[in-house]
Design a protein around this motif. Structure first.
Motif: not given
Length: 125
Positions: A20-25, A46-52, A99-103
């Motif tokens: 899923f992608e939307a503005a900023g995430f 960007r920052e990232e949050s991960w769940i294993v 979260k941020g600029t997802c590029d």
């Protein structure tokens, strides 16, 4: 061969699928094959949050390494140096929220097992 259903991108370490992608995430499902690991890298936009979700491996953040397994949650801040690797016998599956600029071009590789270019496109940093 990947365990992900219809991966959008195959990589030397396995694959990922954008969910899923939307503005900023962006929400992404990542699979790391046994014995493989991502490049040692950082992002500037960007920052990232991960769940294993499943599997076992190692997570490196700013030079500190820890073991991760199902249910582990980690956060990667902007410019933090990080890497994940699979030390188990089964795929390591991670749900990632960017979260941020997802590029995908916002990657600076500091070390890479697959001899890929050190940077993707950091001209706009």
């Amino acid at each position: 061969m990947t365990a992900l259903p219809q991966p959008t991108e195959i990589r030397p370490w396995a694959a990922y699928q954008n969910l899923f992608e939307a503005a900023g995430f962006l929400v992404k499902l990542i699979e790391v094959a046994p014995g493989q690991r991502l490049s040692l890298q950082r992002h500037f936009k960007r920052e990232e949050s991960w769940i294993v979700v499943s599997g076992e491996g190692t997570f490196e953040l700013d030079g500190e390494e820890s073991m991760i397994g199902p249910g582990a949650m980690v956060r990667v801040g902007v410019k933090q140096v990080h890497r994940v690797g699979n030390r188990g016998d089964a795929p390591l599956i991670i749900l990632e929220l960017q979260k941020g600029t997802c590029d995908e071009n916002d990657i600076e590789r500091l070390a890479d097992d697959y001899q890929r270019a050190p940077t993707e496109n950091l001209s706009t940093v």
